[in-house]
Scaffold this active site. Structure first.
Site, short mmCIF file in Angstrom:
data_model
loop_
_atom_site.label_atom_id
_atom_site.label_comp_id
_atom_site.label_asym_id
_atom_site.label_seq_id
_atom_site.Cartn_x
_atom_site.Cartn_y
_atom_site.Cartn_z
N LYS A 194 0.84 -1.20 0.00
CA LYS A 194 0.00 0.00 0.00
C LYS A 194 0.87 1.25 0.00
O LYS A 194 0.67 2.17 -0.77
CB LYS A 194 -0.93 -0.02 1.22
CG LYS A 194 -1.82 1.20 1.33
CD LYS A 194 -2.82 1.06 2.49
CE LYS A 194 -3.56 2.38 2.69
NZ LYS A 194 -4.55 2.30 3.76
N GLU A 200 10.36 -4.78 4.68
CA GLU A 200 10.46 -6.18 4.25
C GLU A 200 10.20 -6.31 2.75
O GLU A 200 10.92 -7.00 2.01
CB GLU A 200 9.43 -7.05 5.00
CG GLU A 200 9.69 -7.21 6.49
CD GLU A 200 9.09 -6.11 7.34
OE1 GLU A 200 8.79 -5.01 6.80
OE2 GLU A 200 8.92 -6.33 8.55
N GLY A 251 -4.98 -1.84 4.81
CA GLY A 251 -4.17 -2.98 4.33
C GLY A 251 -4.86 -4.31 4.56
O GLY A 251 -4.92 -5.17 3.67
N ARG A 252 -5.41 -4.49 5.75
CA ARG A 252 -6.02 -5.79 6.08
C ARG A 252 -7.40 -5.95 5.46
O ARG A 252 -8.06 -6.97 5.66
CB ARG A 252 -6.05 -5.98 7.60
CG ARG A 252 -6.68 -4.84 8.38
CD ARG A 252 -6.32 -4.94 9.86
NE ARG A 252 -6.80 -3.82 10.65
CZ ARG A 252 -6.13 -2.69 10.84
NH1 ARG A 252 -4.95 -2.50 10.27
NH2 ARG A 252 -6.64 -1.73 11.60
N GLU A 337 -5.11 -6.79 14.62
CA GLU A 337 -4.58 -5.48 14.24
C GLU A 337 -5.71 -4.44 14.30
O GLU A 337 -5.46 -3.27 14.60
CB GLU A 337 -3.95 -5.52 12.83
CG GLU A 337 -3.02 -4.34 12.57
CD GLU A 337 -2.22 -4.46 11.27
OE1 GLU A 337 -2.82 -4.31 10.19
OE2 GLU A 337 -1.00 -4.71 11.33
N HIS A 368 -5.33 -33.32 16.71
CA HIS A 368 -4.22 -34.18 17.14
C HIS A 368 -3.07 -33.36 17.71
O HIS A 368 -1.95 -33.86 17.84
CB HIS A 368 -3.76 -35.05 15.98
CG HIS A 368 -4.82 -36.04 15.58
ND1 HIS A 368 -4.97 -37.26 16.20
CD2 HIS A 368 -5.83 -35.95 14.67
CE1 HIS A 368 -5.99 -37.90 15.66
NE2 HIS A 368 -6.54 -37.12 14.74
N LYS A 496 9.14 -0.76 14.23
CA LYS A 496 9.75 -0.35 12.95
C LYS A 496 10.82 0.71 13.19
O LYS A 496 11.92 0.65 12.61
CB LYS A 496 8.68 0.24 12.02
CG LYS A 496 7.70 -0.75 11.43
CD LYS A 496 6.75 -0.02 10.46
CE LYS A 496 5.58 -0.89 10.06
NZ LYS A 496 4.57 -0.17 9.26
O1 F6P Z 1 3.01 -2.76 9.71
C1 F6P Z 1 1.68 -3.13 9.58
C2 F6P Z 1 1.20 -2.84 8.21
O2 F6P Z 1 1.10 -1.48 8.02
C3 F6P Z 1 -0.12 -3.51 7.93
O3 F6P Z 1 -1.20 -2.80 8.42
C4 F6P Z 1 -0.07 -3.63 6.46
O4 F6P Z 1 -1.03 -4.52 5.97
C5 F6P Z 1 1.35 -4.09 6.27
O5 F6P Z 1 2.08 -3.36 7.23
C6 F6P Z 1 1.93 -3.89 4.91
O6 F6P Z 1 1.94 -2.54 4.56
P1 F6P Z 1 2.15 -2.12 3.06
O7 F6P Z 1 1.04 -2.68 2.26
O8 F6P Z 1 2.14 -0.62 3.07
O9 F6P Z 1 3.48 -2.65 2.61
#
Ligand code: F6P
Length: 527
Positions: A194, A200, A251-252, A337, A368, A496
């Protein structure tokens, strides 16, 4: 915002809990009321829900519905649906429902349709292009979990000649083994973010680009696409094929947006539209069904009842469909979240608990592993079973066993087994070391443990869309009653920032200003 604990209904619920609610016995409730299953099972679009094995009765429901009304749940829901800035800490509207509204309906319809049509057109071209066999989605959190959950769930609808892969972790053990198996000339990377700033994702995207170039790749336009609200950043990265979305898509809540591109490539445009239609059908149900028959509302109310009155700390999700193996992980982000908050919209500390821990594994695997605790552990953990009537495989014998196990687990949780029953079935010689009485106590099940069972006719795109939307609105409901902002996630920021401070220290070894534990660990990891 009228916070739940300030209402008359809350006080009434407290009284009801002390007088009756705490001690409700499901076995007695079913014996007393032969109509209990009928009264407490509900049909919403694509989802049938049996709530009758939950610790509630007509009076509980009445008080909970009063609570919803007193908190202005319907007005809060309507505000979200029409695009009011209900995400107050970020000053944003929350309009994932607009992404699945029919053409011409809902806010931002023209913009939504334009991106959807472009994205689906691109997905169809990738599906038709036999030169691209492997599609790698690089994203994390909401830019990963939705597609990663939906693609295996809809395996029966997936293009047989396209392999979908998901890379999320900044740990190189995620991307490295995958790249070893891929051919750069046959791979399409989708960089999904987003913000297009997430560490990452940016790090993995850079690794993918370097690998592609090192493997002789030159045509970035063909082999890289981006899904993001930050089109400029994607362009700066060198990606020209970009599908955008908007800050009012959390995002979610974003699998319905361009973030769904890997899903669209896997299942095709028509099935992706069916996924959206199913979600929209649940949106209509949520928007229009009376509260007393409104499934997401009832589930959200039940969550408040369990979390704030029974003080249950977690909920286990048990999908009896292997395709839903990532659903618990998806729901963890969606719920924890969203509702893992400790202050209300006015910034006041909450005097009550919010999000439970959500966790689970597909049945029968969980049986199990940890079901021992669900049946005999010291905590009561409500379980949510999801079972699908018609499988997409031909092994009727396996399906029958699966369904029998699902029903048996909810039955066992509720019925339990008394010491007398355990004693009666324990042979006098059953144990060499324990007498029969002691052994019977080990074999006792307390029972009266609550569960919900969701039944889908088939795990189709439409049904999955409805199921996921049901969960979204349920999370909205409990969040609205708790008076929290379910759409921000400030709790992820501190880590972060600290990681940003520690990264150069890993190179330099500088530990000044660090606590002794972090300094010691950093030194050890550098050695
Ligand atoms: O760090 C949490 C978060 O902001 C989530 O809410 C989001 O889905 C995820 O990181 C990924 O963010 P982005 O889509 O901006 O890479």
């Amino acid at each position: 915002m009228i916070r739940c604990d300030t209402t008359e209904a809350w006080a009434a619920l407290s009284g009801h809990y002390e007088a009756h609610g705490r001690d409700l016995d499901l076995r007695e409730a079913f014996a007393r009321d032969p109509g209990r299953f009928g009264a407490l099972s509900f049909a919403a679009p694509e989802v049938f829900a049996d709530l009758s094995k939950n610790l509630l009765d007509a009076a509980t429901l009445r008080f909970l519905l009063d609570l919803a009304r007193e908190c202005g749940l319907e007005a809060q829901r309507d505000a979200m649906l029409r695009g009011a800035p209900v995400n107050t800490t970020e000053g944003r509207a929350v309009l994932h429902t607009a992404l699945r509204a029919p053409k011409g309906e809902g806010p931002f319809s023209a913009e939504v349709r334009a991106v959807l049509d472009a994205m689906l057109g691109y997905a169809e071209r990738v599906r038709a292009d036999d030169g691209l066999t492997d599609i790698v989605n690089i994203g994390i959190g909401g830019s990963d979990l939705g597609p990663q959950m939906v693609v295996p769930a809809l395996d029966a609808f997936c293009h047989p000649g396209r392999r979908l892969h998901f890379v999320s972790n900044v740990d190189g053990h995620d991307i490295a083994p995958l790249l070893r198996r891929l051919d750069p000339q046959r791979t399409l990377f989708i960089v999904a973010s987003k913000t297009f700033t997430t560490q990452e994702t940016m790090a993995n995207a850079a690794v993918a680009r370097d690998w592609f170039v090192a493997g002789g790749g030159t045509d970035i336009a063909r082999h890289f696409a981006a899904t993001t609200t930050n089109v400029a950043a994607a362009a700066a990265f060198g990606i020209s094929t970009t599908f955008g979305f908007w800050d009012w898509v959390g995002g979610r809540y974003s699998l319905w947006s361009a973030i769904g591109l890997p899903i669209a490539i896997a299942i095709g445009a028509e099935n992706f539209r069916a996924l959206l239609d199913g979600a929209h059908a649940m949106d209509r149900h949520f928007a229009t069904a009376p509260l007393a028959r409104n499934l997401p509302v009832l589930l959200g109310l039940l969550d408040v009842w369990y979390r704030n009155f029974h003080h249950f700390t977690s909920r286990s999700v048990a999908p009896y469909h292997q395709g839903l193996k990532r659903l618990p992980a998806y729901l963890q982000q969606l719920e924890m979240e969203s509702n893992g908050k400790q202050v209300d919209l006015d910034g006041r500390a909450l005097p009550f608990a919010t999000s439970p821990v959500v966790w689970g594994e597909p049945g029968t695997n969980g049986q199990h592993a940890y079901f021992q605790m669900l049946h005999q552990g010291s905590d009561v953990i409500p379980v949510e079973f999801i079972v699908v009537k018609h499988p997409t495989h031909a092994h009727a014998d396996l399906q029958a066993k699966l369904v029998a196990n699902c029903l048996a687990q909810s039955q066992a949780l509720m019925l339990g087994k008394s010491v007398d029953e355990a004693r009666a079935e324990t042979a006098p010689t059953a144990s060499a070391t324990l007498d029969r009485e002691v052994l019977a106590r080990h074999r006792r099940f307390p029972g009266n443990r609550p569960s919900t069972t969701f039944v889908l006719d088939a795990l189709t795109p439409r049904a999955l869309g409805a199921l996921v939307a049901m969960y979204e609105h349920r999370v909205f409901t409990s969040g609205a009653l708790w008076g929290i902002d379910s759409f921000d996630q400030w709790g992820v920021e501190l880590g972060k920032a600290l990681a940003g401070d520690l990264l150069p220290r890993l190179a330099s070894g500088e530990v000044a200003g660090l606590d002794a534990s972090t300094a010691g660990l950093l030194a050890r990891l550098r050695r």
